[in-house]
Design a protein around this motif. Structure first.
Motif, PDB file in Angstrom:
ATOM      1  N   CYS A 195      32.765  49.469  39.161  1.00 39.37           N
ATOM      2  CA  CYS A 195      34.070  50.173  39.331  1.00 39.37           C
ATOM      3  C   CYS A 195      34.501  50.449  38.020  1.00 39.37           C
ATOM      4  CB  CYS A 195      35.219  49.381  40.147  1.00 39.37           C
ATOM      5  SG  CYS A 195      35.724  47.925  39.611  1.00 39.37           S
TER       6      CYS A 195
ATOM      7  N   ILE B 140      37.886  51.001  35.347  1.00 36.19           N
ATOM      8  CA  ILE B 140      39.355  50.732  34.899  1.00 36.19           C
ATOM      9  C   ILE B 140      39.471  51.375  33.377  1.00 36.19           C
ATOM     10  CG2 ILE B 140      40.837  48.666  34.128  1.00 36.19           C
ATOM     11  CD1 ILE B 140      39.570  46.893  36.085  1.00 36.19           C
TER      12      ILE B 140
ATOM     13  N   LEU C 148      48.325  52.615  37.007  1.00 36.85           N
ATOM     14  CA  LEU C 148      46.976  52.887  37.498  1.00 36.85           C
ATOM     15  C   LEU C 148      46.634  51.746  38.497  1.00 36.85           C
ATOM     16  CD1 LEU C 148      45.622  54.439  34.358  1.00 36.85           C
ATOM     17  CD2 LEU C 148      46.513  55.614  36.243  1.00 36.85           C
ATOM     18  N   ARG C 149      45.747  51.735  39.110  1.00 35.13           N
ATOM     19  CA  ARG C 149      45.378  50.562  39.852  1.00 35.13           C
ATOM     20  C   ARG C 149      44.262  49.799  39.087  1.00 35.13           C
ATOM     21  NH1 ARG C 149      48.650  49.128  42.866  1.00 35.13           N
ATOM     22  NH2 ARG C 149      47.637  48.317  44.474  1.00 35.13           N
ATOM     23  N   GLY C 150      44.139  48.625  39.669  1.00 35.53           N
ATOM     24  CA  GLY C 150      43.294  47.730  38.905  1.00 35.53           C
ATOM     25  C   GLY C 150      42.149  46.987  40.121  1.00 35.53           C
TER      26      GLY C 150
ATOM     27  N   ARG D 174      48.645  41.588  34.906  1.00 34.49           N
ATOM     28  CA  ARG D 174      48.495  42.660  34.114  1.00 34.49           C
ATOM     29  C   ARG D 174      47.541  42.291  32.773  1.00 34.49           C
ATOM     30  NH1 ARG D 174      50.831  46.726  36.731  1.00 34.49           N
ATOM     31  NH2 ARG D 174      52.985  46.525  37.207  1.00 34.49           N
TER      32      ARG D 174
ATOM     33  N   ASN E 230      46.772  47.404  33.451  1.00 26.90           N
ATOM     34  CA  ASN E 230      46.254  47.505  35.054  1.00 26.90           C
ATOM     35  C   ASN E 230      46.690  46.090  35.716  1.00 26.90           C
ATOM     36  OD1 ASN E 230      44.601  49.938  34.841  1.00 26.90           O
ATOM     37  ND2 ASN E 230      43.871  48.849  33.058  1.00 26.90           N
ATOM     38  N   LEU E 231      47.031  46.464  37.090  1.00 29.01           N
ATOM     39  CA  LEU E 231      47.078  45.267  38.043  1.00 29.01           C
ATOM     40  C   LEU E 231      45.693  44.537  38.267  1.00 29.01           C
ATOM     41  CD1 LEU E 231      48.885  43.585  40.158  1.00 29.01           C
ATOM     42  CD2 LEU E 231      48.245  45.628  41.689  1.00 29.01           C
TER      43      LEU E 231
ATOM     44  N   ARG F  28      44.868  41.295  40.730  1.00 29.37           N
ATOM     45  CA  ARG F  28      45.125  40.030  41.726  1.00 29.37           C
ATOM     46  C   ARG F  28      43.911  39.108  42.086  1.00 29.37           C
ATOM     47  NH1 ARG F  28      49.782  41.472  43.496  1.00 29.37           N
ATOM     48  NH2 ARG F  28      50.029  39.713  45.193  1.00 29.37           N
TER      49      ARG F  28
END
Length: 137
Positions: A8, A10, A82-84, A123, A128-129, A131
């Motif tokens: 993926c 980032i 932006l998504r993480g 972050r 970027n996030l 979790r």
């Protein structure tokens, strides 16, 4: 047919800061560091999952992108839009302590969620996030 996740991506705006965070705070290993046409891609991943990688790429990894598009991407990144990635952990509280002690920007302390996980959120240095989920049993 068997489909698995391989990579993926980032977007990061400072690869050296991103490497320090993903390697030192999260414990991921650096697997590759490649430059091309003035851009840089760094591949990191968990030592326990050699077939899964996260590629830290330039915010707009397209040499033909317009200056306007580059500016728009930089603005979205600066806002944390932006998504993480969502990581799995076997100990959300210990993960939280490790990352916060390493200077991670805390967005949410560990808490039980109604959808069956205990999680926390940070972050990365680019905004970027990230979790970290632990299944509730």
């Amino acid at each position: 047919m068997d489909i698995t996740i391989s990579q993926c991506f980032i977007a990061v705006d400072d690869h050296d800061r991103a490497i320090a965070f993903y390697r030192d705070a999260l414990g991921l290993e650096v697997r590759n560091d490649v430059g091309f046409e003035g851009m840089r891609w760094v591949t990191v991943g968990p030592p326990s999952q050699p077939g899964v990688s996260i590629v830290l790429e330039p915010p707009l990894a397209d040499p033909n992108a317009s200056p306007e598009d580059r500016q728009a991407m930089a603005e979205l990144m600066a806002k944390g839009m932006l998504r993480g990635v969502i990581f799995a952990t076997d100990d959300c509280d210990a993960t939280f302590e490790r990352i916060s002690a390493a200077g991670g920007e805390v967005l949410q302390e560990p808490m039980d969620q109604p959808y069956g996980v205990r999680d926390c959120a940070f972050r990365d240095p680019a905004g970027n996030l990230l979790r970290f989920n632990q299944p509730l049993n």
